[in-house]
Scaffold this active site. Structure first.
Site, PDB file in Angstrom:
ATOM      1  N   GLY A 201      48.080  38.797  50.344  1.00  0.00           N
ATOM      2  CA  GLY A 201      46.794  38.356  49.790  1.00  0.00           C
ATOM      3  C   GLY A 201      46.531  39.047  48.469  1.00  0.00           C
ATOM      4  O   GLY A 201      46.797  40.236  48.300  1.00  0.00           O
TER       5      GLY A 201
ATOM      6  N   LEU B  94      32.132  42.436  46.891  1.00  0.00           N
ATOM      7  CA  LEU B  94      33.044  42.817  45.813  1.00  0.00           C
ATOM      8  C   LEU B  94      33.271  44.318  45.850  1.00  0.00           C
ATOM      9  O   LEU B  94      34.379  44.810  45.676  1.00  0.00           O
ATOM     10  CB  LEU B  94      32.452  42.396  44.466  1.00  0.00           C
TER      11      LEU B  94
ATOM     12  N   HIS C 286      24.509  31.485  54.334  1.00  0.00           N
ATOM     13  CA  HIS C 286      23.800  31.593  53.057  1.00  0.00           C
ATOM     14  C   HIS C 286      22.792  30.458  52.977  1.00  0.00           C
ATOM     15  O   HIS C 286      23.138  29.301  53.168  1.00  0.00           O
ATOM     16  CB  HIS C 286      24.812  31.506  51.920  1.00  0.00           C
TER      17      HIS C 286
ATOM     18  N   ALA D  36      40.801  42.933  47.158  1.00  0.00           N
ATOM     19  CA  ALA D  36      41.393  44.027  47.924  1.00  0.00           C
ATOM     20  C   ALA D  36      42.900  44.097  47.691  1.00  0.00           C
ATOM     21  O   ALA D  36      43.440  45.160  47.393  1.00  0.00           O
ATOM     22  CB  ALA D  36      41.074  43.851  49.402  1.00  0.00           C
ATOM     23  N   GLY D  37      43.572  42.972  47.804  1.00  0.00           N
ATOM     24  CA  GLY D  37      45.028  42.955  47.686  1.00  0.00           C
ATOM     25  C   GLY D  37      45.521  43.344  46.311  1.00  0.00           C
ATOM     26  O   GLY D  37      46.391  44.199  46.165  1.00  0.00           O
TER      27      GLY D  37
ATOM     28  N   GLU E 229      37.523  41.620  53.140  1.00  0.00           N
ATOM     29  CA  GLU E 229      36.791  40.822  54.122  1.00  0.00           C
ATOM     30  C   GLU E 229      37.570  40.684  55.429  1.00  0.00           C
ATOM     31  O   GLU E 229      36.981  40.451  56.490  1.00  0.00           O
ATOM     32  CB  GLU E 229      36.476  39.420  53.543  1.00  0.00           C
TER      33      GLU E 229
ATOM     34  N   ARG F 215      25.882  41.249  55.764  1.00  0.00           N
ATOM     35  CA  ARG F 215      26.283  41.858  54.497  1.00  0.00           C
ATOM     36  C   ARG F 215      25.195  41.646  53.447  1.00  0.00           C
ATOM     37  O   ARG F 215      24.640  40.565  53.337  1.00  0.00           O
ATOM     38  CB  ARG F 215      27.590  41.252  54.001  1.00  0.00           C
TER      39      ARG F 215
ATOM     40  N   HIS G  31      29.190  31.427  54.915  1.00  0.00           N
ATOM     41  CA  HIS G  31      29.446  31.975  53.597  1.00  0.00           C
ATOM     42  C   HIS G  31      30.396  33.172  53.635  1.00  0.00           C
ATOM     43  O   HIS G  31      31.270  33.320  52.797  1.00  0.00           O
ATOM     44  CB  HIS G  31      28.096  32.381  53.012  1.00  0.00           C
TER      45      HIS G  31
ATOM     46  N   ARG H 251      18.503  36.505  53.953  1.00  0.00           N
ATOM     47  CA  ARG H 251      19.322  35.304  54.105  1.00  0.00           C
ATOM     48  C   ARG H 251      19.227  34.686  55.492  1.00  0.00           C
ATOM     49  O   ARG H 251      19.053  33.473  55.628  1.00  0.00           O
ATOM     50  CB  ARG H 251      20.792  35.653  53.846  1.00  0.00           C
TER      51      ARG H 251
END
Lengths: 218, 258, 637
Positions: free
Chosen positions: C40, C441, C266, C44-45, C425, C435, C401, C330
């Site tokens: 990925g 991010l 969301h 992160a990857g 994630e 979250r 979302h 949300r």
């Protein structure tokens, strides 16, 4: 010197030379047009101008050599760039539609360039080479110019060629600034308009010469 | 939602099993297409029909379907991402087409983007260009405090304008010369506008441009088709600025020469 | 199952720094002897691959996209949080930590969250140095904004494309390392299995999406950075290729799955417009700052919104929550929208939408101000719907979302399968049951840039590794196994398309395991999902051949995994008989109809261990202890 050759190797560098040579050729055209405009004052003025240039001796040969080199590099680069562009789009679209970026002039640059090359050869044969071969002076050349344009085919070809020149300049002039990195969100738009004006001016300017020549001959 | 209608279209789609096998156009009917659909949803519907009829669906790249990932894109009636300005194919909705239209759908065509299958092309050349210098050499952990680097707002905005590039390749597809100049110049200018990008500015221009040439992209003839086709409306002045950086780099900052 | 979270001892503010000192190091000269697989290339990857390569490890990176710049991190609009406190408005690491734990409704591990808040500042430094064009003030300094109802301005942003710019930063860092030769990039490869040798994750099998061939790669550790599973719902704001398959493969090989029922909805997405809808588009929730949410008071009111007089409009958020109004969190906004639509008050052709009306704001502030604030969002809305939101109210509806749940990891980000690390994630670690905006991010980059480079070294230094390569039998066994699955899929040749099944699954998930869940509905879903799965394996139609570029087959494999996974998600939702964060159980609500947490019985991470095909997974709990932030009930009245 090696740096200048290095640059030449890349796409951006080639365009840089294309632009510089184009700019120099534009300078030459201005000079050429003003020289030819002496015809307005009659054969004598034109002949005197021709003789003056011939009288500079080695200088004119040197200038002509440089000019030839500029022409050759512009032509040579044009061919190389066009071929590599064709190669980059190895499969053509079956339908292709402009989004409005291209203009008639930009699309036809290689073709207008090619027509101008043909014209250049004919033009050189018609006047420059004939003059040297025959050892004519200014007056003889002036007479020859006037005579030559009585030929309707030649006259038409010349008019066509200078219109092509105008089209070529109408893209080339602003494009060269972009290629050497002189670019701006607003000023470039002005240059684009100026290029069109210049194209028309050059075309009209050069197109009037044959008519003046023919008129003088009567 | 706006008034929803259905339209019928004729699609002429480029089908090509792989790079080695020649491709050809196939004609499919797209019936009962809601004008609320996106172009890719229309292709989904056509594909479902094809699949149920035992015909292999049309392969096309896509992912986010909100115009930011840059995966989608093909040429519709001779225009990359279709005719709508500043829009990726996934954001082009069918209400912009008329009942009875014939759409010719082709892959992006460039020597540097070989076809993988149908409308899917290999754009890894873009990655190779970035690898040649589209970065700032900063190792994780070695960054100074963020507020110690001042960036004038104007530069930050110009950098962001250029950085908005999604790497979709529409510029290459739309350029009559298959040139990648808009893509390359966007990255060079994004980094070149920022103080962080200055140390490698000229080196970057040289390496990225040389890599671009090596990969078989064409030259720039200043047609400006790239700018007109760019879904993120990246401006052609970036190309001019890149040219400037390159010339300056070669003449005055050439590391090999000095 | 041993669920040792490995949270270091000591005060929470010193845990990470002590841990960094206590962890073993790998000698610089030895680092290149270790190979790491990164699956990925999202935030992160990419950040992990770049950082690990800089340290000297040999990294192999895999993505299913044509280039590593396409991962769905790219679509994040809003921004990234950090506790820099540049605006001098009272922010601190402690406050970011506090807000995140509270926002997660007390279902996250405190130590992880504190570390995240601590690292947040380094992320901004790192990204700025990479050339991420964050918004600036005229003085050249970084600009911040308040986001998602936070009371401080701690969000850094790059127009509406923060995710894109951060991803391109991490991507370019990785590209730099590819040029250096220590990262090898493999594009258009999809993970199909994780290879376990001597109890450790030692490699992966991928399917080359261009020619359909299986390829094996060995390494000393595997990093899964494969994102969330929102597409289990078919319609979500996730990209089309987002899937659970890699995480599911890990689960089947022994990595436990944590809190799968924690999914985030969301509230401001563009509503569904038809059966052919392929995905949903999110509109930034900043719209709720000036837009008023309403529906007609009368059922089946078909008048144009402008023709409905003021007293016949039901501003349900403003009426129910006078102090927060349209700015409730949300989950509250989403649930209320669903509630009014369930009552038949919804608008639009599908009746599954509510109005988000800017006419008052335009009257009050002028069109120009609204244009400055939301111009790009309004344009986006018009592009998609063909409706001009300056003249007509927008229509919005909630959509799946983000998924907070994921593979269980310890403080070192290692799963219960030794050598398998999970980042971003894809893991469950930092967001609890909900979250906060602009935190995804932050977490992806924290894991990749600043956590894994330390913890992976400790793993290498404290373990011995047998010498193996791709010729090991475990690889060919795994390849054979997946080949069988693929052949089985190809051989069915039924009558229904893959999307058809996916849509059917999504509908069940949305209706019964969506915004609000109850025992009856969940049990019904647990009956329906296996039925759909059974039919899928009997009646799906996969065209083409397997050893070719075949997008239908790719999709079929992913949907097959979703059909398995959806059951686990539902099971988890059934097991957690409390409401918390994004998980609302109708049985557990206050008298006013608000979510009611049950800290006595559910202050734990629900961890599921694979038990073999068609067997109920084993259930484990990792207790959550709150030493620093005392749980309190949320109230937005």
């Amino acid at each position: 010197m090696s740096l200048l050759i290095e640059i030449f190797k890349t796409s951006v560098g080639k365009k840089f030379y294309m632009a510089i040579s184009g700019l120099l050729l534009l300078g030459f055209l201005v000079f050429h047009l003003s020289g030819n405009s002496t015809l307005i004052f009659g054969h004598e003025t034109f002949a005197a101008f021709v003789d003056f240039l011939a009288g500079t001796g080695p200088l004119i040969y040197f200038a002509e050599l440089i000019l030839a080199l500029i022409f050759l590099s512009h032509i040579f680069l044009g061919i190389i760039l066009t071929l590599s562009n064709w190669k980059a789009r190895n499969v053509k679209y079956s339908v292709s539609n402009s989004r409005g970026g291209q203009t008639f002039a930009s699309k036809t640059m290689p073709y207008t360039g090619f027509i101008l090359l043909l014209f250049l050869i004919i033009h050189l044969l018609d006047y420059t080479i004939t003059k040297y071969m025959s050892g004519w002076d200014g007056w003889q050349l002036a007479m020859h110019v006037s005579d030559s344009f009585k030929n309707f085919a030649r006259l038409s070809f010349y008019i066509f060629a200078v219109i092509v020149l105008g089209v070529h300049i109408s893209h080339g002039f602003w494009s060269l600034f972009q290629s050497i990195g002189v670019t701006h969100t607003q000023y470039t738009k002005m240059l684009q308009k100026l290029a069109k004006v210049l194209g028309v001016l050059f075309a009209i300017g050069f197109a009037t010469i044959p008519f003046i020549a023919v008129t003088l001959a009567k | 939602m706006s008034e929803s209608n259905t339209i019928h279209l004729t699609l002429r789609v480029w089908r090509q099993p792989n790079a080695a096998t020649p491709g050809r156009f196939e004609t499919y009917e797209a019936t009962n297409i809601s004008t609320e659909m996106s172009f890719l949803e229309m292709l989904d519907v056509v594909n479902d029909q094809l699949a149920l009829n035992g015909i292999e669906p049309i392969a096309f790249d896509h992912d986010c379907r909100e115009g930011i990932c840059g995966a989608c894109g093909c040429v519709v009636n001779g225009q990359a991402h279709g005719h709508l300005k500043g829009t990726t194919l996934c954001q082009l909705h069918m209400r912009h087409f008329r009942d009875g239209d014939t759409l010719v759908i082709e892959p992006f065509r460039a020597k540097a983007f070989p076809i993988i299958k149908d409308l899917v092309v290999d754009r890894s050349a873009f990655d190779q260009i970035i690898q040649a210098g589209g970065y700032i050499s900063v190792k994780t952990g070695s960054a100074p405090e963020a507020s110690s680097i001042l960036v004038p707002k104007k530069n930050a905005d110009l950098a962001m304008d250029a950085a908005a590039c999604i790497g979709c390749g529409a510029c290459v597809a739309a350029c009559p010369n298959s040139s990648a100049m808009l893509f390359v110049s966007a990255k060079i200018n994004h980094l070149g506008q920022l103080p962080q990008g200055q140390p490698e500015r000229y080196r970057r221009a040289i390496h990225m441009i040389e890599k671009m040439d090596e990969l078989g992209f064409g030259n720039c003839s200043n047609h400006l088709e790239c700018e007109a086709a760019c879904p993120k409306e990246i401006q052609f002045v970036n190309i001019g600025r890149m040219n400037r950086d390159y010339i300056i780099a070669k003449l005055f900052h050439n590391e090999e020469a000095f | 199952m041993n669920l040792d979270s490995k949270v270091p001892s000591g005060h929470i503010t010193t845990k990470w720094s002590n841990h960094r000192f206590e962890m073993k190091l790998v000698n610089p000269a030895n680092k290149r002897k270790y190979q790491i697989i990164v699956v990925g290339t999202g935030l992160a990857g990419s950040s992990a691959a770049a950082s690990l390569s800089e340290l000297g490890y040999q990294v192999k990176v895999f993505t299913l996209h044509d280039t590593p710049r396409r991962a769905h991190s790219i679509a994040a609009q809003g921004g990234i949080n950090a506790a820099k406190n540049y605006p001098n408005d009272g922010d601190s690491i402690w406050r970011l930590f506090y807000d995140t734990v509270k926002g997660g409704d007390y279902r996250a591990r405190e130590a992880n969250v504190y570390r995240l808040a601590e690292i947040s500042n380094h992320i901004i430094d790192q990204c700025v140095a990479q050339g991420v064009p964050f918004a600036r003030e005229y003085g050249g300094l970084l600009e911040n904004r308040s986001f998602g109802g936070a009371q401080v301005s701690r969000t850094f942003y790059a127009r509406g494309q923060t995710g894109q710019q951060l991803l391109l930063g991490a991507y370019s860092a990785m590209m730099k390392e590819i040029a250096n030769g220590s990262v090898s990039l493999f594009t258009r490869r999809e993970l199909v299995d994780i290879v376990v040798i001597d109890g450790k994750a030692r490699g992966i099998v991928v399917r080359n999406l261009i020619n359909g061939k299986f390829e094996s790669y060995s390494a000393h550790a595997v990093l899964l950075c494969t994102g969330g599973y929102g597409n289990a719902y078919f319609l979500s704001t996730n990209a089309m290729n987002c899937n659970v398959s890699a995480a599911w493969a890990a689960y089947k090989r022994g990595a436990a799955f944590a809190n799968p029922c924690f999914t985030q909805i969301h509230p401001t997405c563009i509503p569904v417009h038809g059966d052919y809808q392929s995905k949903l588009t999110l509109m930034s929730e900043s719209l709720r700052n000036d837009g008023r949410v309403w529906v007609p008071r009368k059922q089946g009111d078909t008048r144009k919104p402008s023709e409905i007089p003021e007293d016949e409009r039901y501003y349900f958020l403003e009426e129910k929550y006078p102090s927060f109004g349209n700015l409730v969190p949300r989950d509250v906004a989403s649930r209320n929208a669903k509630e009014v639509c369930d009552k038949g008050l919804g608008v639009g052709t599908t009746k599954l939408a509510v109005y988000l009306d800017f006419s008052d704001a335009i009257k009050r502030l002028g069109k120009k101000v609204i244009e400055e604030r939301y111009g790009n969002l309004f344009d986006m809305y018009e592009k998609i719907t063909g409706v001009n939101p300056y003249e007509e109210p927008m229509m919005i509806y909630p959509a799946i979302h983000y998924t907070m749940g994921g593979i269980w990891v310890d403080y070192n980000l290692m799963s219960t399968l030794p050598g398998l690390f999970v980042l971003g994630e894809a893991n469950f670690s930092d967001h609890g049951a909900n979250r906060l905006g602009a935190s995804a991010l932050m977490q992806g980059l924290a894991d990749g840039y600043f956590i894994i480079p330390y913890t992976i070294g400790h793993y290498f230094a404290s373990n011995t590794f047998s010498k193996i390569d791709e010729t090991h039998l475990a690889f060919s066994d795994a390849e054979k196994e997946i080949e069988q699955t693929i052949q089985r899929l190809m051989s069915i040749q039924g009558n229904r398309t893959v999307d058809d099944f996916h849509r059917q699954l999504g509908q069940i998930m949305w209706d019964y395991v969506g915004m609000s869940r109850n025992e009856k509905g969940l049990k019904y879903a647990l009956e329906k999902i296996p039925e759909i799965r059974d039919e899928f394996w009997k009646n799906v139609k996969v065209t083409g051949v397997s050893n070719d570029f075949n997008q239908t087959l790719e999709k079929a494999k992913r949907v097959a995994d979703f059909l398995d996974f959806a059951e686990l998600l539902t099971l988890d939702a059934l097991e957690r008989r409390e409401s918390c964060g994004g998980h609302f159980r109708e049985e557990s609500q206050t008298e006013e109809g608000e979510a009611k947490r049950d800290d006595e019985n559910y202050s734990h991470v629900s961890v599921w261990e694979y038990n073999g095909p068609n067997l109920k997974p084993n259930f484990h709990k990792e207790p959550l202890i709150f030493e620093y932030v005392k749980p309190s009930q949320r109230s937005y009245k």
